[in-house]
Design a protein around this motif. Structure first.
Motif, PDB file in Angstrom:
ATOM      1  N   LEU A  63      -1.666  15.232  -0.421  1.00  0.00           N
ATOM      2  CA  LEU A  63      -1.022  14.069  -1.027  1.00  0.00           C
ATOM      3  C   LEU A  63      -0.775  13.043   0.064  1.00  0.00           C
ATOM      4  CD1 LEU A  63       1.809  15.796  -3.096  1.00  0.00           C
ATOM      5  CD2 LEU A  63      -0.132  14.605  -4.077  1.00  0.00           C
ATOM      6  N   TRP A  66       7.561   9.863 -16.493  1.00  0.00           N
ATOM      7  CA  TRP A  66       6.487   9.245 -15.695  1.00  0.00           C
ATOM      8  C   TRP A  66       6.819   7.783 -15.390  1.00  0.00           C
ATOM      9  CZ3 TRP A  66       2.022   6.072 -17.408  1.00  0.00           C
ATOM     10  CH2 TRP A  66       1.072   5.909 -16.394  1.00  0.00           C
ATOM     11  N   GLN A 117       7.533  11.726  -5.372  1.00  0.00           N
ATOM     12  CA  GLN A 117       7.481  12.724  -6.425  1.00  0.00           C
ATOM     13  C   GLN A 117       8.157  14.050  -6.075  1.00  0.00           C
ATOM     14  OE1 GLN A 117       3.561  13.205  -8.223  1.00  0.00           O
ATOM     15  NE2 GLN A 117       2.908  11.241  -7.400  1.00  0.00           N
ATOM     16  N   ASN A 119      -3.214  19.824  -5.302  1.00  0.00           N
ATOM     17  CA  ASN A 119      -2.686  18.965  -4.252  1.00  0.00           C
ATOM     18  C   ASN A 119      -2.517  19.713  -2.938  1.00  0.00           C
ATOM     19  OD1 ASN A 119      -2.544  16.579  -5.716  1.00  0.00           O
ATOM     20  ND2 ASN A 119      -0.586  17.127  -6.618  1.00  0.00           N
ATOM     21  N   THR A 150       2.345  17.276 -13.837  1.00  0.00           N
ATOM     22  CA  THR A 150       3.797  17.413 -13.945  1.00  0.00           C
ATOM     23  C   THR A 150       4.355  16.554 -15.071  1.00  0.00           C
ATOM     24  OG1 THR A 150       3.922  17.794 -11.553  1.00  0.00           O
ATOM     25  CG2 THR A 150       5.968  17.189 -12.670  1.00  0.00           C
ATOM     26  N   ALA A 155       3.526  21.010  -4.617  1.00  0.00           N
ATOM     27  CA  ALA A 155       2.790  19.969  -5.326  1.00  0.00           C
ATOM     28  C   ALA A 155       1.686  20.512  -6.214  1.00  0.00           C
ATOM     29  CB  ALA A 155       2.191  18.976  -4.323  1.00  0.00           C
ATOM     30  N   THR A 183      -7.481  16.430 -18.446  1.00  0.00           N
ATOM     31  CA  THR A 183      -6.992  15.592 -17.366  1.00  0.00           C
ATOM     32  C   THR A 183      -6.889  14.158 -17.875  1.00  0.00           C
ATOM     33  OG1 THR A 183      -8.089  17.006 -15.738  1.00  0.00           O
ATOM     34  CG2 THR A 183      -7.383  14.844 -14.994  1.00  0.00           C
ATOM     35  N   SER A 196      -0.234  12.827 -12.982  1.00  0.00           N
ATOM     36  CA  SER A 196      -0.006  14.189 -12.517  1.00  0.00           C
ATOM     37  C   SER A 196       0.298  15.123 -13.687  1.00  0.00           C
ATOM     38  CB  SER A 196       1.155  14.215 -11.526  1.00  0.00           C
ATOM     39  OG  SER A 196       1.542  15.547 -11.240  1.00  0.00           O
ATOM     40  N   ASP A 229       3.277   9.431  -1.912  1.00  0.00           N
ATOM     41  CA  ASP A 229       3.352  10.220  -3.136  1.00  0.00           C
ATOM     42  C   ASP A 229       4.306  11.399  -2.972  1.00  0.00           C
ATOM     43  OD1 ASP A 229       1.644   8.583  -4.508  1.00  0.00           O
ATOM     44  OD2 ASP A 229      -0.130   9.821  -4.208  1.00  0.00           O
TER      45      ASP A 229
END
Length: 772
Positions: free
Chosen positions: A183, A552, A191, A178, A536, A174, A520, A534, A187
């Motif tokens: 997490l 997403w 994910q 994370n 990701t 993660a 961010t 995230s 989540d």
């Protein structure tokens, strides 16, 4: 909670437990001082923190126990508590401990105190326990509610240490943040579960779990299970202990427990911790000397008064080698404690001496920490005194802007006289810029002191590059004032590209090639809270832009599920301001990441999808610019005809396998006369369909279906490339143009050009409407 750090907050109800550690005042290196006394406070309904009782570590050890038969209740089973954890290297740790639960500590304090109203103290539900260690310098750096500690099932996992299915660094799928902060199980499942190569191993470890509970350990020992020596000079290696216990980790430290790390919050892992590979060693907090419990309802506990703040006086010997410190408090019956390291732990019984020979007091003044307490009273908390005198405090200033002046302002508590006395004694101001290896002395024109405003302002010319700037202000009879500020670049305006749609990339641009680094992104929720997008699902590789990936929207946890206006927050601590909000309007879209709702073929794509003629090519893509193949087109027409080709013989073409996905459509096409092969033996299913071939397919389909489409007034001679239409396709192309099915582009038909999927979608919609 993601970060368990809380500042000092005055809440409705507070139980404050301060653990004052042993009698060492030396600086800590590998270890900090343990707690020797527990100071219990409760904030009453008037907002006063009243001292309830001082409890010694020996008292707590006397009521400590091993695992209870009922978890939080029952009898001592005789087995110590086992705690399995992972840490930052990353690797596994094990802790064995004895102690008491937090509710037990609260109940004990209620039992031994004589303060009126103490019976109202408790720890349940949303009550929050805040923890401070002897090396935390006054910060509550951990915080937990009862529900977080005891409202979730926690386990010891012996299987974590298995050499086969046990923990491995690869478990941390993660990302670093994370792994440090964890997490939620939801989540993880949403994910990471599907792509987690270690899922089966983690479930095997979970099956080995033994349920247990968090405790405040009065005796414990912990270390890394993968080594027999110290690791990074801090953590004990436990391999030899484990080997002596026949390879079993649990119980391997039974004869080695100490109170050196007391008090220690020993926190077992939850299922979510295990599955997300949360590095839980961070939460097993040692050397606790201050615990504050914020209750949901303030108890009615009257304070007998406020203990006056302690005062320190300093005297230096004639040879300048010894500093003598005397502490006093005017409140009768007050008990005094002091230290030199930020956590007053040593009982004050008389003047304290310190060797200062050879010490540069201007650069390194002596810091002396004191507190004065009395049972049944509130107090001033920790008071700091320094020798020599300290420069005035500045108001907090964390950052400035490059190319702008920078002004430090005295704190409100600083009087004009105090400010003037200090600035009048300044003998030097120095600065170290980000790329400098040392300090340079500033000249008078580089800064300006305003005694009336209690400010000192530095010239804008000093700040040309972003980064940390350190200032050193020296004044006679004062300790050197050191302060640092991050000078930042001005944040660029963030702008969303138009046509934000559900299921498609959302792109934001800005006029700064480096702003995307360290950026961010949060979605601001309707209730004012925000949720992290995230990394990701962010593409920050291109200079001057950041993209929220279409994937997403596929997450079950994605808050954007319908068209509407949404607010995003962009945060980059290297810029000022470090946060800005951008509103976007998200449209329904086409459902394909590569088909904008404003594309000329968007309506046609939605039409052929909704009619079941043809859809995407996988992964939210329609591939509008890809060529339509002969196999694709005959399949589309068979669907339009709602053909039942099951009874038809397989096609006789050598390049159409009987089990090909398009084989039945080809059989229907040949049977109905819509198509033939490119030869008697070959159909060429993968060959691109030209625009004139598309017209021929549709023309033959209309004939076979008995459709009489009205011809329009436009003929082929209206197009500049009409002569390029093949003779065999001339009749079909004339029909298609006349019926408004094929319209051309820019005065051209492009009959020999490959028909794209977007063009075919448009032609199919035109054809269906003409047929209707």
């Amino acid at each position: 909670m993601k970060k368990r750090f809380y500042g000092l907050l005055a809440l409705a109800a507070i139980l404050l437990i301060g653990v004052f550690a042993g009698l060492t005042a030396s600086a800590k290196t590998l270890e900090s001082a343990k707690g020797e006394n527990v100071f219990v406070y409760a904030q009453n309904s008037a907002g006063k923190s009243v001292l309830m009782k001082i409890v010694t570590l020996d008292e707590l050890k006397a009521i400590s126990h091993g695992q209870l038969s009922g978890g939080l209740t029952g009898t001592d089973t005789g087995r110590d508590y086992d705690i399995s954890t992972t840490d930052n290297y990353p690797t596994t740790q094990y802790c064995q401990a004895r102690g008491i639960t937090v509710p037990e500590l609260v109940d004990y304090v209620k039992k031994v105190t004589g303060v009126k109203g103490a019976g109202a103290l408790g720890f349940a539900g949303g009550d929050t326990l805040r923890l401070m260690a002897t090396d935390s310098y006054g910060n509550y750096s951990r915080a937990w509610t009862y529900d977080e500690l005891y409202g979730v099932k926690r386990y010891y996992f012996e299987g974590l240490y298995s050499s086969g299915t046990g923990w491995k660094p690869g478990w941390e799928i993660a990302g670093d943040d994370n792994s440090k902060f964890g997490l939620s199980l939801d989540d993880y499942n949403a994910q990471y579960k599907a792509a987690d190569p270690f899922y089966a191993d983690k479930r095997a470890v979970f099956a080995s779990g033994t349920e247990t509970v968090p405790i405040l350990a009065t005796e414990s020992l912990s270390g890394r299970t993968t080594s027999a020596t110290l690791v990074a000079s801090t953590e004990l290696g436990l391999a030899d202990y484990i080997a002596a216990n026949n390879g079993v980790v649990a119980g391997s430290l039974s004869k080695a427990l100490e109170d050196t790390w007391s008090l220690r919050l020993s926190l077992p892992m939850s299922e979510a911790d295990l599955m997300s590979a949360h590095r839980t060693a961070y939460d097993n907090f040692k050397w606790i000397y201050n615990m504050r419990l914020d209750m949901a309802k303030a108890p009615d506990i009257p304070s007998q008064g406020t203990v006056a703040a302690p005062q320190a006086s300093f005297a230096v010997s004639g040879d300048k080698k010894t500093l003598t410190i005397t502490v006093s408090c005017p409140t009768p019956g007050a008990q005094l404690f002091y230290s030199f390291d930020g956590a007053p732990q040593i009982p004050y019984t008389g003047p304290v001496t310190m060797d200062i020979g050879g010490r540069d007091l201007s650069a390194s003044p002596v810091s002396f920490y004191m507190t004065a307490v009395r049972e049944g009273w509130d107090d001033a908390g920790v008071v700091t005194a320094r020798y020599p005198g300290m420069a005035p405090n500045f108001k907090e200033l964390f950052s400035g802007m490059i190319g702008k002046t920078l002004t430090f302002e005295a704190a409100d508590s600083v009087t004009p006289a105090e400010w003037g006395a200090w600035t009048g004694a300044i003998i030097g101001v120095m600065l170290k810029a980000p790329d400098d290896t040392g300090y340079i002395t500033l000249q008078a024109g580089d800064y300006r002191i305003d005694n009336a405003a209690k400010t000192i302002t530095f010239s804008a010319k000093l700040f040309s590059e972003p980064g940390s700037y350190s200032f050193r202000l020296q004044a006679l009879r004062y300790a050197t004032k050191n302060v640092s500020v991050a000078m930042k670049k001005p944040a660029p305006a963030v702008t969303a590209l138009p046509d934000c749609e559900l299921g498609r990339d959302i792109v934001f641009t800005f006029d700064d090639d480096g702003f995307q680094k360290g950026l961010t992104v949060y979605l601001v929720l309707p209730d004012g809270n925000r949720t992290l997008i995230s990394p990701t699902y962010l593409d920050r590789t291109a200079a001057g832009r950041v993209t929220i990936k279409a994937d997403w929207f596929d997450l079950s946890s994605c808050p954007i599920t319908a068209p509407g206006t949404y607010t995003l927050e962009f945060m980059n601590s290297g810029y000022a301001p470090d946060t800005q909000e951008v509103s976007i309007t998200v449209a329904a879209g086409t459902g394909f990441a590569d088909v904008a709702s404003t594309a000329w073929y968007a309506d046609a794509v939605k039409y052929v999808r909704d009619m079941g003629l043809f859809g995407g090519t996988g992964g939210r893509k329609f591939s509008p610019d890809d060529a339509m193949t002969r196999a694709m087109l005959v399949t589309v027409l068979s669907r339009l005809a709602k053909a039942d080709a099951d009874a038809l013989a397989p096609p006789a073409f050598s390049d159409v396998p009987a089990d090909a996905w398009y084989a039945k459509a080809v059989s229907w096409g040949v049977e109905s006369g819509v198509t033939g092969g490119v030869s008697a033996e070959s159909f060429a299913p993968d060959a691109a369909v030209t625009r004139e071939q598309l017209a021929a397919f549709l023309y033959r389909y209309a004939q076979s279906a008995g459709l009489a489409l009205a011809a329009g007034s436009v003929g082929l001679d209206a197009f500049s490339d009409a002569a390029e239409v093949s003779g065999w396709a001339s009749e079909a192309m004339s029909w298609a143009v006349g019926a408004g099915i094929i319209n051309g582009s820019g005065g051209r038909l492009d009959p020999q050009g490959a028909a794209t999927r977007a063009q075919v979608a448009q032609v199919m919609m035109n054809f269906s409407k003409a047929a209707d």
